[in-house]
Scaffold this active site. Structure first.
Site, PDB file in Angstrom:
ATOM      1  N   HIS A 108     -44.010  21.181  49.167  1.00 28.20           N
ATOM      2  CA  HIS A 108     -43.309  22.530  49.950  1.00 28.20           C
ATOM      3  C   HIS A 108     -41.926  22.361  49.348  1.00 28.20           C
ATOM      4  CE1 HIS A 108     -42.472  25.602  52.575  1.00 28.20           C
ATOM      5  NE2 HIS A 108     -41.390  25.308  52.776  1.00 28.20           N
ATOM      6  N   ARG A 109     -41.448  23.390  48.946  1.00 33.87           N
ATOM      7  CA  ARG A 109     -39.991  23.227  48.185  1.00 33.87           C
ATOM      8  C   ARG A 109     -38.789  23.554  49.184  1.00 33.87           C
ATOM      9  NH1 ARG A 109     -39.917  28.908  44.281  1.00 33.87           N
ATOM     10  NH2 ARG A 109     -40.411  30.259  46.237  1.00 33.87           N
ATOM     11  N   LYS A 114     -41.397  37.751  52.529  1.00 37.79           N
ATOM     12  CA  LYS A 114     -40.114  37.512  53.251  1.00 37.79           C
ATOM     13  C   LYS A 114     -39.100  36.654  52.373  1.00 37.79           C
ATOM     14  CE  LYS A 114     -41.257  32.895  55.334  1.00 37.79           C
ATOM     15  NZ  LYS A 114     -41.464  32.105  56.491  1.00 37.79           N
ATOM     16  N   GLY A 148     -48.913  32.571  56.573  1.00 34.59           N
ATOM     17  CA  GLY A 148     -48.408  32.311  57.884  1.00 34.59           C
ATOM     18  C   GLY A 148     -48.705  33.567  58.806  1.00 34.59           C
ATOM     19  N   GLY A 149     -47.576  34.231  59.183  1.00 37.15           N
ATOM     20  CA  GLY A 149     -47.579  35.494  59.999  1.00 37.15           C
ATOM     21  C   GLY A 149     -48.584  36.177  59.331  1.00 37.15           C
ATOM     22  N   LYS A 199     -52.117  24.162  56.372  1.00 38.46           N
ATOM     23  CA  LYS A 199     -50.898  23.273  56.258  1.00 38.46           C
ATOM     24  C   LYS A 199     -50.199  23.153  57.347  1.00 38.46           C
ATOM     25  CE  LYS A 199     -47.115  24.289  53.541  1.00 38.46           C
ATOM     26  NZ  LYS A 199     -46.205  25.005  54.690  1.00 38.46           N
ATOM     27  N   SER A 245     -46.915  31.917  48.670  1.00 43.44           N
ATOM     28  CA  SER A 245     -46.446  31.656  50.139  1.00 43.44           C
ATOM     29  C   SER A 245     -45.253  32.438  50.317  1.00 43.44           C
ATOM     30  CB  SER A 245     -46.635  30.322  50.765  1.00 43.44           C
ATOM     31  OG  SER A 245     -46.635  30.242  51.957  1.00 43.44           O
ATOM     32  N   GLY A 246     -45.070  32.830  51.485  1.00 41.95           N
ATOM     33  CA  GLY A 246     -43.755  33.504  52.114  1.00 41.95           C
ATOM     34  C   GLY A 246     -43.798  34.943  52.225  1.00 41.95           C
ATOM     35  N   GLY A 247     -44.116  35.162  53.803  1.00 33.30           N
ATOM     36  CA  GLY A 247     -44.338  36.722  54.110  1.00 33.30           C
ATOM     37  C   GLY A 247     -45.488  37.477  53.418  1.00 33.30           C
ATOM     38  N   LYS A 265     -48.539  28.535  62.620  1.00 32.53           N
ATOM     39  CA  LYS A 265     -47.594  29.102  63.218  1.00 32.53           C
ATOM     40  C   LYS A 265     -47.778  29.264  64.872  1.00 32.53           C
ATOM     41  CE  LYS A 265     -45.533  30.401  59.469  1.00 32.53           C
ATOM     42  NZ  LYS A 265     -44.199  29.444  59.100  1.00 32.53           N
ATOM     43  N   ASP A 300     -46.241  23.072  59.138  1.00 33.03           N
ATOM     44  CA  ASP A 300     -45.037  23.793  58.616  1.00 33.03           C
ATOM     45  C   ASP A 300     -44.184  22.878  57.904  1.00 33.03           C
ATOM     46  OD1 ASP A 300     -43.436  25.977  57.951  1.00 33.03           O
ATOM     47  OD2 ASP A 300     -44.208  27.075  59.807  1.00 33.03           O
ATOM     48  N   GLU A 301     -43.117  23.065  57.354  1.00 37.17           N
ATOM     49  CA  GLU A 301     -42.056  22.167  56.553  1.00 37.17           C
ATOM     50  C   GLU A 301     -41.373  21.488  57.581  1.00 37.17           C
ATOM     51  OE1 GLU A 301     -41.785  25.509  56.346  1.00 37.17           O
ATOM     52  OE2 GLU A 301     -39.832  25.883  57.206  1.00 37.17           O
TER      53      GLU A 301
END
Lengths: 418, 418
Positions: A262-263, A303, A369-370, A173, A345-347, A147, A175-176
């Site tokens: 990644h979706r 998130k 990430g964050g 990784k 993953s995600g928040g 990030k 980012d998308e």
């Protein structure tokens, strides 16, 4: 349209089965189901002269179950081209979504018979292959997405990656939406990040992974995969839905590297419970095509809005030898197809790791990430905190207890609460 | 998450603009819009240490318009890779659909600045190229999809195609789920159908088109395209959504033939007015990538549920030099990108042709499946009836009047009513 309702039909092990949630528009569920069966196979809206009795006998689908709004259809295998997922989806998840007689339609699951499963390669590495590659035998993986999503130049990107690896991340990784940018050239990024990966491996004694995002037009994407391979890379990542089923398949056939999926865009298809395609069905499809790690959500609050059930259903599809999600899905024998590593993953932030593992098991990649780069002391401390939280979980030490002696974890707890 | 609301921001002609329908979940529209802007560009759910002020200054998006639930965001062009539609969509139509703070989200439109438009090839042929190819200068085209969708062997398929061409069809297309089947081999089908096309051209003196469905894994798809080219074919067709954006782009770059785009699966993304992606935005995207004919619905009642507005909005995007659909969409200058031929299809029969043309104009391909093959006297008579209906329209003769002397049309009218 002929009659394809046959509630006495017993599917056999050669049939391809599809399970749908269906609501008719101005017609009964039986009529809507009949049209769904016809449009997804051999028929159309009127009585065509060219549809002979012998074709109907050989190729007709059978609506064999209607349970409220849940419909199951059995299709003769000859209707589908083995190894061609796009064709299979053009039938089972194609025009049917747009039928006028259909108010709501959702593809819940497809059951593939043995020779269809065998016609796809499945993951080249899978859970066991990735574990062999890294010598990490039992514990979950800790990873990070660099990030900010966009804005770092190649060197800054590599440095943030290095910090994350040094702190304890197994994998990094892209980012998308980071591909080949003006401010961050793909090849240069791969070069400098791999160099920093080597350094991190030397310094930590741990095997590290880097997943560069090669998403692009298919032949350019293959060139980028080759570039990563030639540069000594050990992974590639692709945005599976914005690239598309056919391109992911092409990548699987044409790289020796493991593939991270990644979706991005999936929720446009999977979010509404009455429309589109169930995420677990997509997970099954991408296991067949052969990705090695797949983002499936966190099974908890982050998130993203993905429900716990959706994530766990997806996990069943990608990590089991034989799967059965629930009554509206099918049991599926995978005939030796390797297992896909679930990526949560995600928040996520470090304090959540125990809950993720408790729900998703040890075969999971926890991607922050964050949750790493927002650590008050920076990326390395964030990665350290994540590994501390993981180690605490693996050693049955509570987070509160662990935070007493581990200052990075304590600092993360101060920010996010335990 | 930083603040990206700037309602005083005036977009400039270098910005990439996106227009969304948005409903927040438990948060205000302003907060939801701010998160949408951040997640689609440089930010994430927490305050990351690595997001510097200089990155924010250079790359931050601006939510410059909130009008009820309609939100417009301007993005610096550096956030996107030119010529990489998958990357652009992973940003603007990616993770954002799954955000927890978002109840409903629909991408309505993207405005591409000049150098982005120029970074895609657009159609190789387009409306004018296809007209040149066929020497059909002004009138709409009449086409047919061979029916039944599946079941005919190669020779039967070619014979039905021949009957359709003889009756007056300009073009014949495979169905969306007919690829390389056990009962109908792709190469053999192409060979025998092209042979019958030559025969039909000789006998009618008209130029005919055949669109074989090459949908498959990308490299196999290219092989099939090459096979069609080498066999003397003049068109290929692909299922654009079940193949995917990257594969369609690959096809555009690697065949000299015109490309027909079938949109099976689109409704899973486009149908719900609060979710997914507007069909007209998809139409714009595929014009940029460069398909030559695109299925966009019928602008009237057929078997599909596509609304008139959706079809007409899509048509504006693909057939105009400069487009503007409505207040929530953008004006778009196409900088010379060729026009895509609109294909009206889905439950059409010959008597409807005048209504289709009245709504969609003369640059339209009217594709009939059941509407030709269900003619009581068979395929050839069905095709004759379609051309009779077209000729009547072009010569300002009413269908009732025309049916008095044209027996195939009269028979069709007997079945479907005028």
């Amino acid at each position: 349209m002929k009659n394809y309702l046959d509630l006495s039909y017993k599917p056999n092990n050669k049939d391809v089965l599809a399970s749908y949630y269906l609501e008719g528009k101005g017609v009964s569920i039986r009529e809507a189901a009949n049209n769904l069966a016809g449009e997804s196979s051999i028929d159309t809206w009127t009585d065509i002269q060219t549809l002979s009795k012998s074709i109907i006998r050989k190729l007709k689908p059978s609506v064999y179950s209607i349970n409220g709004n849940y419909v199951k259809i059995a299709y003769p295998p000859e209707l589908f081209e083995k190894g061609n997922m796009s064709q299979i989806l053009s039938s089972l998840a194609g025009n049917v979504f747009g039928l006028k007689l259909v108010k709501h339609l959702r593809l819940i699951d497809i059951k593939f018979p043995k020779d269809f499963v065998k016609s796809f390669s499945g993951p080249r590495f899978g859970v066991e292959g990735i574990r062999r590659l890294t010598h990490v035998e039992k514990r979950p993986f800790v990873g990070t997405i660099i990030k900010p999503k966009l804005g770092l130049n190649e060197k800054q990107h590599a440095n943030v990656a290095y910090e994350a690896w040094l702190g304890g991340c197994d994998l990094v990784k892209d980012d998308e939406n980071l591909t080949n940018m003006k401010f961050n050239n793909f090849k240069k990024r791969v070069d400098v990040t791999l160099k920093m990966m080597d350094k991190a491996e030397m310094e930590t004694g741990e095997k590290k992974l880097y997943m560069p995002n090669i998403t692009s037009e298919t032949l350019e994407m293959l060139k980028r995969a080759d570039y990563v391979y030639d540069a000594g890379g050990n992974y590639v990542m692709i945005d599976i839905l914005t690239s598309g089923f056919a391109s992911v398949h092409t990548l699987r056939n044409n790289t020796k590297l493991p593939i991270h999926a990644h979706r991005a865009m999936h929720a446009a298809l999977t979010k509404n419970e009455k429309e589109g395609i169930h995420m677990a069905a997509l997970a099954k499809i991408f296991r067949l095509i052969g990705v090695d790690t797949l983002h499936i959500g966190t099974a908890m609050v982050g998130k993203m809005g993905t429900s716990i059930y959706e994530t766990l259903d997806s996990e069943i599809e990608i990590e089991s030898k034989r799967t059965k999600r629930h009554d509206h899905a099918f049991s599926q024998d995978w005939y030796g197809t390797k297992k896909v590593f679930a990526v949560a993953s995600g928040g996520l932030q470090p304090l959540m790791i125990g809950k993720v593992i408790a729900r998703m098991g040890l075969d999971v990649v926890c991607n922050f990430g964050g949750g790493i780069h927002a650590h008050p002391w920076g990326t390395r401390a964030g990665a350290v905190a994540a590994r501390q939280a993981l180690d605490a979980y693996m050693n049955h030490i509570s987070l509160k207890e662990a935070a007493k002696t581990r200052i990075e974890l304590a600092k993360a707890a101060e920010k996010w609460g335990i």
